[in-house]
Design a protein around this motif. Structure first.
Motif, PDB file in Angstrom:
ATOM      1  N   LEU A  75       0.808  -1.218   0.000  1.00  0.00           N
ATOM      2  CA  LEU A  75       0.000   0.000   0.000  1.00  0.00           C
ATOM      3  C   LEU A  75       0.845   1.274   0.000  1.00  0.00           C
ATOM      4  O   LEU A  75       0.395   2.318  -0.455  1.00  0.00           O
ATOM      5  CB  LEU A  75      -0.945  -0.004   1.205  1.00  0.00           C
ATOM      6  N   ARG A  76       2.071   1.179   0.492  1.00  0.00           N
ATOM      7  CA  ARG A  76       2.931   2.359   0.509  1.00  0.00           C
ATOM      8  C   ARG A  76       3.754   2.506  -0.764  1.00  0.00           C
ATOM      9  O   ARG A  76       3.992   3.620  -1.221  1.00  0.00           O
ATOM     10  CB  ARG A  76       3.902   2.289   1.694  1.00  0.00           C
TER      11      ARG A  76
ATOM     12  N   VAL B  24      -5.771   1.952  -7.611  1.00  0.00           N
ATOM     13  CA  VAL B  24      -5.570   2.755  -6.410  1.00  0.00           C
ATOM     14  C   VAL B  24      -6.339   4.063  -6.579  1.00  0.00           C
ATOM     15  O   VAL B  24      -6.174   4.765  -7.580  1.00  0.00           O
ATOM     16  CB  VAL B  24      -4.063   3.057  -6.188  1.00  0.00           C
TER      17      VAL B  24
ATOM     18  N   ASP C 147      -6.812   8.952  -3.300  1.00  0.00           N
ATOM     19  CA  ASP C 147      -6.419   9.129  -1.901  1.00  0.00           C
ATOM     20  C   ASP C 147      -5.795   7.861  -1.312  1.00  0.00           C
ATOM     21  O   ASP C 147      -5.611   7.748  -0.105  1.00  0.00           O
ATOM     22  CB  ASP C 147      -7.595   9.611  -1.045  1.00  0.00           C
ATOM     23  N   GLY C 148      -5.449   6.886  -2.179  1.00  0.00           N
ATOM     24  CA  GLY C 148      -4.619   5.768  -1.743  1.00  0.00           C
ATOM     25  C   GLY C 148      -5.322   4.477  -1.362  1.00  0.00           C
ATOM     26  O   GLY C 148      -4.671   3.531  -0.918  1.00  0.00           O
ATOM     27  N   TYR C 149      -6.643   4.397  -1.517  1.00  0.00           N
ATOM     28  CA  TYR C 149      -7.366   3.177  -1.144  1.00  0.00           C
ATOM     29  C   TYR C 149      -7.335   2.137  -2.261  1.00  0.00           C
ATOM     30  O   TYR C 149      -7.343   2.474  -3.443  1.00  0.00           O
ATOM     31  CB  TYR C 149      -8.830   3.493  -0.812  1.00  0.00           C
ATOM     32  N   VAL C 150      -7.305   0.860  -1.841  1.00  0.00           N
ATOM     33  CA  VAL C 150      -7.329  -0.285  -2.750  1.00  0.00           C
ATOM     34  C   VAL C 150      -8.408  -1.241  -2.250  1.00  0.00           C
ATOM     35  O   VAL C 150      -8.562  -1.421  -1.033  1.00  0.00           O
ATOM     36  CB  VAL C 150      -5.958  -1.010  -2.762  1.00  0.00           C
TER      37      VAL C 150
ATOM     38  N   GLN D 290     -12.324  -1.225   1.418  1.00  0.00           N
ATOM     39  CA  GLN D 290     -11.062  -0.724   0.875  1.00  0.00           C
ATOM     40  C   GLN D 290     -10.105  -0.432   2.024  1.00  0.00           C
ATOM     41  O   GLN D 290     -10.526  -0.125   3.136  1.00  0.00           O
ATOM     42  CB  GLN D 290     -11.287   0.553   0.064  1.00  0.00           C
TER      43      GLN D 290
ATOM     44  N   LYS E 163      -6.087   1.463   2.965  1.00  0.00           N
ATOM     45  CA  LYS E 163      -4.933   2.262   2.523  1.00  0.00           C
ATOM     46  C   LYS E 163      -3.937   2.379   3.660  1.00  0.00           C
ATOM     47  O   LYS E 163      -4.268   2.147   4.829  1.00  0.00           O
ATOM     48  CB  LYS E 163      -5.368   3.655   2.066  1.00  0.00           C
TER      49      LYS E 163
ATOM     50  N   HIS F 155       4.204   6.709   2.108  1.00  0.00           N
ATOM     51  CA  HIS F 155       4.140   6.361   0.692  1.00  0.00           C
ATOM     52  C   HIS F 155       5.365   6.800  -0.108  1.00  0.00           C
ATOM     53  O   HIS F 155       5.918   7.866   0.126  1.00  0.00           O
ATOM     54  CB  HIS F 155       2.914   7.021   0.042  1.00  0.00           C
TER      55      HIS F 155
ATOM     56  N   LEU G 229       0.318  10.019  -4.787  1.00  0.00           N
ATOM     57  CA  LEU G 229      -1.134  10.035  -4.643  1.00  0.00           C
ATOM     58  C   LEU G 229      -1.621  11.466  -4.747  1.00  0.00           C
ATOM     59  O   LEU G 229      -1.057  12.374  -4.144  1.00  0.00           O
ATOM     60  CB  LEU G 229      -1.538   9.439  -3.284  1.00  0.00           C
TER      61      LEU G 229
END
Length: 196
Positions: free
Chosen positions: A15-16, A24, A27-30, A71, A73, A78, A82
């Protein structure tokens, strides 16, 4: 069941830094279900992921539900670019009690000479206090306090992440120079370490 500690480290790295091939959000969510389809995640469940997040003392992860899908993040750390990482700007030195960077004494000579570097990440990480361990790396044995008032006055930008880690991009080279070090000290004895 697999090793949850190993899986937690895998999630943090993914995630980072390494979400290639996954969708992705800005704002970085998966999507968790997408992660669970990866070879290194086989055998783990959404409940396993939620358990990792709930037990993480450093609050390194955030979970939400969007369009019926769970989700996840990383809250900070990171190297992935993003667009909309949720960060709160720190505009005045009175907005936080202290800006502390945990490190190891073995790194002090190079840090004292060259400054603090983001080293491949988007930000340099700080804690607001010693009790806020998120923002301190494991096994750190010394602390560098930043003169936030001076750094802000000179145009350096600082932010607070969702899990209260203080972040800065540093200067154009990704560095906070030593002239912004207010104090350095031993984490355990609180004995000052010379800035010279």
């Amino acid at each position: 069941m697999g090793d949850l500690n190993k899986f937690s480290r895998f999630l943090a790295k993914l995630l980072r830094h390494d979400a290639r091939g996954l969708e992705v959000t800005p704002d970085g969510y998966v999507n968790i279900e997408d992660i669970l389809e990866l070879p290194k995640a086989r055998g783990f469940t959404v409940s396993d992921v939620e358990g990792i997040v709930n037990r993480d003392r450093k609050e390194r992860f955030c979970i939400r539900t969007r369009s019926g899908k769970k989700q996840i993040k990383a809250a900070q750390g990171h190297s992935l670019e993003l667009d909309k990482l949720e960060l709160t700007p720190i505009n005045r030195h009175t907005d936080v009690t202290a800006v502390l960077h945990g490190t190891r004494k073995m790194n002090w000579q190079s840090i004292k000479a060259e400054g603090l570097s983001k080293r491949g990440r988007i930000h340099i990480h700080f804690a607001e206090g010693e009790n806020v361990r998120s923002g301190f790396p494991p096994r750190c044995d010394m602390v560098i306090e930043i003169d936030l008032q001076k750094a802000l006055a000179d145009g350096y930008k600082f932010y607070k992440s969702e899990n209260d880690v203080i972040l800065s991009e540093g200067n154009g080279n990704g560095v906070i120079p030593p002239k912004y070090f207010k104090r350095a000290y031993d984490l355990h004895s609180h004995t000052d370490i010379s800035l010279q």
